[in-house]
Design an enzyme around this catalytic site. Structure first.
Site, PDB file in Angstrom:
ATOM      1  N   HIS A   4      30.724  58.153 -77.453  1.00 42.42           N
ATOM      2  CA  HIS A   4      31.035  56.948 -78.236  1.00 42.42           C
ATOM      3  C   HIS A   4      30.547  57.092 -79.677  1.00 42.42           C
ATOM      4  O   HIS A   4      29.606  57.829 -79.960  1.00 42.42           O
ATOM      5  CB  HIS A   4      30.507  55.664 -77.564  1.00 42.42           C
ATOM      6  CG  HIS A   4      29.036  55.420 -77.649  1.00 42.42           C
ATOM      7  ND1 HIS A   4      28.358  54.623 -76.753  1.00 42.42           N
ATOM      8  CD2 HIS A   4      28.080  55.853 -78.525  1.00 42.42           C
ATOM      9  CE1 HIS A   4      27.080  54.571 -77.080  1.00 42.42           C
ATOM     10  NE2 HIS A   4      26.892  55.309 -78.151  1.00 42.42           N
TER      11      HIS A   4
ATOM     12  N   GLU B 149      33.361  52.761 -76.799  1.00 43.07           N
ATOM     13  CA  GLU B 149      33.170  53.503 -75.563  1.00 43.07           C
ATOM     14  C   GLU B 149      34.464  54.232 -75.176  1.00 43.07           C
ATOM     15  O   GLU B 149      35.544  53.872 -75.671  1.00 43.07           O
ATOM     16  CB  GLU B 149      32.791  52.523 -74.438  1.00 43.07           C
ATOM     17  CG  GLU B 149      31.535  51.688 -74.713  1.00 43.07           C
ATOM     18  CD  GLU B 149      30.234  52.462 -74.517  1.00 43.07           C
ATOM     19  OE1 GLU B 149      30.150  53.641 -74.902  1.00 43.07           O
ATOM     20  OE2 GLU B 149      29.279  51.873 -73.979  1.00 43.07           O
TER      21      GLU B 149
HETATM   22  P1  PGA Z   1      20.920  57.692 -80.377  1.00 46.36           P
HETATM   23  O1  PGA Z   1      22.273  56.940 -80.079  1.00 46.36           O
HETATM   24  O2  PGA Z   1      20.929  57.988 -81.848  1.00 46.36           O
HETATM   25  O3  PGA Z   1      19.861  56.716 -80.003  1.00 46.36           O
HETATM   26  O4  PGA Z   1      20.912  58.945 -79.572  1.00 46.36           O
HETATM   27  C1  PGA Z   1      23.446  57.376 -80.668  1.00 46.36           C
HETATM   28  C2  PGA Z   1      24.592  56.529 -80.217  1.00 46.36           C
HETATM   29  O5  PGA Z   1      24.537  55.994 -79.082  1.00 46.36           O
HETATM   30  O6  PGA Z   1      25.556  56.391 -80.973  1.00 46.36           O
END
Ligand code: PGA
Length: 240
Positions: free
Chosen positions: A138, A143
């Site tokens: 995503h 999503e």
């Molecule tokens: P994260 O999340 O930087 O906490 O790994 C990235 C995202 O879900 O887009």
């Protein structure tokens, strides 16, 4: 898509913060798209350091954040608005009048989705959009789906996203819904900089860069953008 594999998150943060800071030096009224989550935190630290040294001012910058949880107001410590205050805005000279967020407040969320794309375009469009990537591919909270979205919308989060992010919710259950900029909003940014670190992102990174362009891996759409830089560490790049 330009891919740069760096030694570690610190090295990535030095480069990405320079890109953002140089844009603001070149145009103090730049429009920046910000992301939350772990990926941009080091970059925000470098931006704060540059501000503290007097190297840059963010007071004329306009910002648009990618997403927000439904049901969480700006005052909620789990909201992404709060995250941005803690990790960047509260530590630099940002003008909160120029900060734009989708509203997690249920009473305002529909209206904020309706108006967000128009606000972005009234601000002149996003100069640089910063992104992370989910383990499911995503971007923002777009999503995996059957089609690519255009403007902002309310999304039901997948179990993969809930399992990645629920660790941040200490005294509260993580919301199952969020508001996110659409893929169209993200793709209209003039430049996109994506950060991914850690082995957990390797599969999503592979699909984003080498897979077919498909809404089943939303980040793969970035292959169609003409100015994307992807910053990876060795772990997230290991399947390339
Ligand atoms: P994260 O999340 O930087 O906490 O790994 C990235 C995202 O879900 O887009």
């Amino acid at each position: 898509m330009e891919v740069r594999i760096m030694e570690n998150a610190f090295e990535i943060s030095k480069e990405v913060s320079s890109i953002l800071i140089n844009k603001v030096k070149e145009n103090p009224h730049a429009v920046l798209g910000f992301a939350t989550g772990a990926s941009p935190v080091e970059t925000y630290k470098r931006m704060i350091e540059a501000f503290e040294k007097g190297e840059v001012s963010f007071k004329n910058v306009t910002t648009f954040n990618l997403d927000e949880y439904c049901g969480l107001t700006h005052e909620d410590e789990n909201s992404y608005y709060w995250f941005m205050k803690e990790n960047l805005f509260g530590k630099v000279d940002i003008d909160y009048e120029k900060v734009n967020f989708l509203s997690g407040d249920e009473a305002k969320s529909e209206k904020s989705c309706r108006e967000y794309s128009e606000k972005i375009s009234q601000a002149g469009g996003i100069d640089i959009q910063l992104l992370g990537i989910g383990t499911n591919g995503h971007i923002g909270f777009n999503e995996p789906a059957d089609s690519f979205s255009d403007g902002p919308f309310k999304v039901r989060l997948t179990s993969s996203t809930i399992s990645s992010n629920s660790k941040y919710f200490v005294n509260k259950k993580m919301p199952e819904y969020a508001l996110t900029m659409g893929i169209g909003d993200i793709m209209r940014a003039r430049r996109i900089v994506l950060i991914a670190t850690g082995e957990g992102k390797a599969d999503a990174v592979f699909k984003m860069i080498k897979g077919e362009v498909s809404p089943s891996c939303p980040a793969s759409v970035l292959q169609n953008h003409n100015d994307v830089i992807v910053y990876l560490d060795k772990e997230s790049a290991k399947l390339l």
